[in-house]
Design an enzyme around this catalytic site. Structure first.
Site, mmCIF file in Angstrom:
data_model
loop_
_atom_site.group_PDB
_atom_site.id
_atom_site.type_symbol
_atom_site.label_atom_id
_atom_site.label_comp_id
_atom_site.label_asym_id
_atom_site.label_seq_id
_atom_site.Cartn_x
_atom_site.Cartn_y
_atom_site.Cartn_z
ATOM 1 N N LYS A 148 -15.515 5.356 10.511
ATOM 2 C CA LYS A 148 -16.138 6.640 10.855
ATOM 3 C C LYS A 148 -17.299 6.353 11.804
ATOM 4 O O LYS A 148 -18.021 5.360 11.616
ATOM 5 C CB LYS A 148 -16.618 7.316 9.574
ATOM 6 N N SER B 263 -16.493 15.972 6.506
ATOM 7 C CA SER B 263 -16.773 15.599 7.865
ATOM 8 C C SER B 263 -15.985 14.369 8.333
ATOM 9 O O SER B 263 -15.928 14.114 9.538
ATOM 10 C CB SER B 263 -18.269 15.302 8.032
ATOM 11 N N SER C 36 -17.342 14.828 1.931
ATOM 12 C CA SER C 36 -16.735 14.479 3.221
ATOM 13 C C SER C 36 -15.710 13.361 3.197
ATOM 14 O O SER C 36 -15.032 13.141 4.201
ATOM 15 C CB SER C 36 -17.821 14.112 4.225
HETATM 16 N N1 GLN Z 1 -19.408 19.971 3.860
HETATM 17 C C1 GLN Z 1 -20.647 19.431 3.437
HETATM 18 C C2 GLN Z 1 -21.724 19.684 4.466
HETATM 19 O O1 GLN Z 1 -21.427 20.290 5.439
HETATM 20 C C3 GLN Z 1 -20.499 17.971 3.114
HETATM 21 C C4 GLN Z 1 -20.606 17.083 4.279
HETATM 22 C C5 GLN Z 1 -20.582 15.626 3.909
HETATM 23 O O2 GLN Z 1 -20.199 15.235 2.811
HETATM 24 N N2 GLN Z 1 -21.055 14.808 4.821
HETATM 25 O O3 GLN Z 1 -22.824 19.311 4.325
#
Ligand code: GLN
Length: 484
Positions: free
Chosen positions: A76, A151, A175
């Protein structure tokens, strides 16, 4: 080659059936063919990957190789990789060549793995659909009109389309688990502190945790073995031995006590997803588990709590992106104030700006008690719910996501609708607990993920619970038709 598990790939590399250079080239070719369509990678490391593969082949020839030597993976783009663009999918860092490696990257390199490239993601990991990336949305290999989740959507799409056999992800509020769920993968967010955060660009430091995204629990266990462990450069990493996560995979599930929180099966859950999850639970009963309905009564506080704590921490973490210490610098600034304002104004996308504003507001002198302090109190209540639940169960199960993958563009103008869909994943982050998502079936051709949450440092049990299910079902072996 691209349908093999990690242990099968390793066996082939060790026996000389094919070399790491051949395997790496095979994946680079697949990336070359499919990435234009999927947009899963921000950077592809062709030459470096082949160099790493050559070195791995030497180690293999000298019989000086481990199980992961010569196996390609994708990182990532939140993990700092020395000499390679590390953008966090933001314009802000769109020319940041990291001068050092994240600890996770260092450990994976030391294990002899080959880095294929850096995967697309929501900007600074803020989002659940991978549509907030400066580099454009990622598409779901199961239906390219749909989102892959976020994400870590680039890592998820890359594995699902067999452009990489395994990848790293990070999970602040779901994410790893949510894109795993939407792309039919096995994703594990370990206990907070299990893996070093050093060199993983910070979003919300008390919630961020790295983890493996894979095609099976066995593959995830093999990578977790390498990623885990104390790191003196991360004061929140925990000084605790790393077990061999593959050792317990085959343990019997007879007598396993599964808790089903009634709050995770309420009216917000798509009925067909609910039916799929119930069928998965039946498989566990047939494997000898006992089921108990439990309650996590403060679940309704999770979304509002997370969306105060995470923005508050991000507003602090992202203050270093000011065009001076880090990040994009605007052209011809008039003075220092103009430099800060325009550099940040130009460098950050809308979702990131929204979070910084919310966070700065919640932390400001007049509102700290009303928002940030209150959120910390709610966080404790949410965490206490789990402590009570784990007094007489072993794992918690439920859906990872209330729905299957949505259409690209559906929620882009409605951030609150997107936030609400994080309801099942964020409590584990607020409580520091390990959580997994595993493939559990399909609704209208789209994958559904079963979430398994464990007690602190119970990753080995989660992997065992996931692996036994994967021995009894074949959902995790399904590959999207266009990428076989
Ligand atoms: N969807 C969540 C957010 O927008 C989690 C994102 C994540 O785990 N990085 O913060």
């Amino acid at each position: 080659m691209h349908n093999k598990s990690l242990s099968e790939l390793s066996a082939s590399l060790h026996s000389g059936e094919f070399s790491s250079v051949e395997l790496t080239q095979h994946y680079l070719d697949r990336i070359n063919t499919h990435n234009n369509n999927l947009n899963a990678f921000i950077t592809v490391c062709d030459d470096r990957a082949l160099e790493q593969a050559k070195m791995a082949d030497q180690q293999l020839q000298q019989k000086n190789a481990g199980i992961l030597t010569g196996i390609p993976l994708a990182h990532k783009d939140i993990f700092c990789t020395q000499g390679v663009l590390t953008s966090c999918a933001s314009k802000m860092l769109s020319n940041f060549i990291s001068p050092y490696n994240a600890t996770v990257v260092e450990k994976i390199n030391a294990a002899g793995m080959v880095t294929l490239g850096k995967t697309n993601m929501d900007e600074f990991a803020m989002g659940s659909s991978n549509e907030t990336s400066f580099f454009g949305a990622v598409k779901n290999p199961w239906d390219t009109n749909r989102v892959p989740g976020g994400s870590s959507g680039g890592s998820a799409a890359a594995i699902a389309a067999r452009l990489a056999p395994i990848a790293t992800g990070s999970d602040t509020g779901g994410s790893i688990r949510q894109p795993a769920s939407l792309c039919n993968l096995t994703g594990l967010k370990p206990t907070y502190g299990r893996i070093s955060r050093y060199g993983m660009i910070a979003f919300a430091s008390s919630l961020d945790q790295a983890g493996p995204m894979a095609n099976s629990a066995e593959d995830a266990a093999i990578l977790l073995n390498v990623m885990s462990g104390f790191d003196e450069r991360d004061s929140t990493s925990v000084e605790r031995d790393v077990p061999d996560y593959t050792a317990d995979l085959n343990n019997s599930l007879a007598g396993l006590r599964i808790g089903l929180p009634k709050e995770y099966f309420d009216e917000g859950l798509d009925p067909e997803v609910a039916t799929t999850i119930e069928a998965a639970i039946k498989v566990y009963e047939s494997l000898g588990a006992t089921i108990k309905e439990i309650t996590l009564p403060n679940t309704h506080l999770a979304v509002p709590t997370y969306y105060v704590v995470a923005p508050a921490e991000c507003s602090s973490n992202l203050s270093r992106m000011d065009g001076v210490r880090f990040g994009h610098r605007c052209k011809n600034p008039k003075d220092l104030q103009d430099l800060y304002q325009r550099s940040r104004g130009e460098g950050f996308g809308d979702e990131v700006k929204r979070r910084i504003l919310i966070g700065a507001y919640a932390l400001s002198a007049g509102y700290y008690d009303a928002y940030y302090l209150k959120a910390q109190q709610c966080r404790r209540l949410i965490s206490d719910d789990f402590t009570q639940a784990f007094a007489d169960i072993d794992v918690i199960m439920g859906p990872t996501s209330p729905t299957t993958a949505s259409n690209l563009g559906d929620n882009i103008d409605d951030p609150v609708a997107t936030y609400l869909a994080d309801i099942y994943t964020i409590s584990a982050n607020l409580s520091g607990l390990p959580g997994m998502s595993i493939p559990a079936g399909f609704v209208n051709g789209l994958p559904v993920g079963l979430q398994i949450i464990g007690n602190h440092f119970d990753e080995a049990r989660l992997l065992n619970v996931a692996h036994r299910y994967q021995q009894a079902t074949d959902w995790h072996t399904q590959i999207p038709a266009a990428f076989k």
